[in-house]
Design an enzyme around this catalytic site. Sequence first.
Site, mmCIF file in Angstrom:
data_model
loop_
_atom_site.group_PDB
_atom_site.id
_atom_site.type_symbol
_atom_site.label_atom_id
_atom_site.label_comp_id
_atom_site.label_asym_id
_atom_site.label_seq_id
_atom_site.Cartn_x
_atom_site.Cartn_y
_atom_site.Cartn_z
ATOM 1 N N ASP A 78 37.616 -67.608 23.186
ATOM 2 C CA ASP A 78 36.982 -66.255 22.468
ATOM 3 C C ASP A 78 38.189 -65.157 22.774
ATOM 4 O O ASP A 78 37.796 -63.755 22.489
ATOM 5 C CB ASP A 78 35.576 -66.227 23.647
ATOM 6 C CG ASP A 78 35.256 -67.132 22.712
ATOM 7 O OD1 ASP A 78 35.239 -68.019 21.513
ATOM 8 O OD2 ASP A 78 33.876 -67.344 23.169
ATOM 9 N N HIS A 80 34.486 -68.999 25.017
ATOM 10 C CA HIS A 80 35.299 -70.077 25.181
ATOM 11 C C HIS A 80 36.142 -69.741 25.549
ATOM 12 O O HIS A 80 37.126 -68.405 25.662
ATOM 13 C CB HIS A 80 35.581 -70.679 23.788
ATOM 14 C CG HIS A 80 34.507 -70.966 23.337
ATOM 15 N ND1 HIS A 80 33.057 -69.915 22.451
ATOM 16 C CD2 HIS A 80 33.563 -72.200 22.927
ATOM 17 C CE1 HIS A 80 32.264 -70.902 21.977
ATOM 18 N NE2 HIS A 80 32.731 -71.789 21.697
HETATM 19 C C1 XLS Z 1 27.336 -74.065 18.296
HETATM 20 C C2 XLS Z 1 27.757 -74.350 19.695
HETATM 21 C C3 XLS Z 1 28.662 -73.413 20.399
HETATM 22 C C4 XLS Z 1 28.747 -73.906 21.599
HETATM 23 C C5 XLS Z 1 29.200 -74.021 22.440
HETATM 24 O O1 XLS Z 1 27.041 -74.338 16.767
HETATM 25 O O2 XLS Z 1 26.042 -73.375 20.076
HETATM 26 O O3 XLS Z 1 28.375 -71.544 19.907
HETATM 27 O O4 XLS Z 1 27.106 -73.419 21.847
HETATM 28 O O5 XLS Z 1 30.167 -73.833 21.733
#
Ligand code: XLS
Length: 448
Positions: free
Chosen positions: A105, A102
């Site tokens: 991140d 993200h």
């Molecule tokens: C959360 C989601 C997240 C997505 C990316 O539950 O899995 O990690 O994969 O935003």
Amino acid sequence: MAEQLWDMDKINYVGNSSLTSGAEFHYYNPDEVVAGKKMRDWLRFSVAYWHTFDQRLVDPFGDGTAIRPYDKYTDPMDNALAKVDYAFEFYDKLGNDFLCFHDRDLAPEGDTLRETNANLDKVVDRIVDYQKTTGMKVLWNTSNMFTNPRFVAGAGTSPYADIFAYSAAQLKHSLEVGKRVGSENYVFWGGREGYESLWNTDMKLEQEHAAKLFHMAKDYANEIGFDAQMLLEPKPKEPTTHQYDFDAATTIAFMKEYDLDKDFKLNLEGNHANLAGHTYQHEIRVAREAGLLGSLDANQGDKLIGWDIDEYPSNLYETTAAMYEVLENGGIGPRGGLNFDSKPRRSSFEPNDLFYGHIVGMDSFAAGLRVAAKMEEDGVLKNIVADRYSSYKSGIGADIESGKAGFKELEAYSLDKTQAELRAATSSDHLEQIKDTINHYIVNTLGK
Ligand code: XLS
Ligand code: NI
Ligand code: NI
């Protein structure tokens, strides 16, 4: 790499002849050809930045327990830049070909989006430098539009126009980052795109806004020549009570309603499937039959825990089922891969648990691939399924298929059939025998 950042050697494939289990692969042999393709090309493993390098192992009742070697960098930007070094050494040791992240991140937020973008760009510069020397690829990037309190009521579906505007602006930059790092896909997970209560929600407007933001994103990606496959990631609930992208079927209906199905596909996650009351296999089947399987988030839930625990996959039955669907689909998706949207349990807090988590995950999917490939090769289920529907090949079944038989013909055919004749038209599906066969394939294939 000059210095050894992680106290771990490169993880190698050693086969499965010994029962010791250390920092090694027993089933994942990246360049071995299985079902006509190298394992690395079937599986396209990706490490998720957030769960691997950022996650502190919090749960709803306790603080983070994680011990991370880069914790010594206390300045947020120093920490963010150091983390990139740790990340790339981690990938090198683990042997994955892809990463996912993200925007948030990677770098801390500033007070304005301008400052935030500048922080992000510095870290992305370092990632791009590493990509040049390592060849590491980005499976997908995405935008975190759910953590900051401004997204309390959603991003694209927020009732507040300033937040919609901000989300679009954030996304714009995130797409530019995607282009710089060459992301093969771009993911939208609707973190808070849902509602807490219908009493104060204009559901139709919110969904229209969500679709509008997706269209704007795709249009802008086209404009800047960022040709990633766009993906929506379903999840039924959590953090909101009801998320609009509930499951594969609901999301496909939304995509069709808002004319997104030409440009978007699905990114499906094991634990999300379970939260929606489905198996991972079900979700993958639904997507692939609609021609909309895009990519996979690899993790598993726990039937004793009711939330998204994002556990590293270890259930061979589930990985076999998932890989069976993938083989049937000819691959995960046009540019899909298996992204470990997984984290260690709170009690596995040492740095090397991040390696062990990925090892069990990669080995579980590699094992699943081997078993599913053997099942495909032998055509075991093919014959069972073909047999089960064989009555549609001739007689009245063929007439139903061709459209020759309508209600009147079917009534004439059925009117005088006795109970016994109808009972004789069905047969036991011997499901227990099928399950025994699958167990036998798992044990026998992996035992070799
Ligand atoms: C959360 C989601 C997240 C997505 C990316 O539950 O899995 O990690 O994969 O935003
Ligand atoms: Ni996910
Ligand atoms: Ni998830």
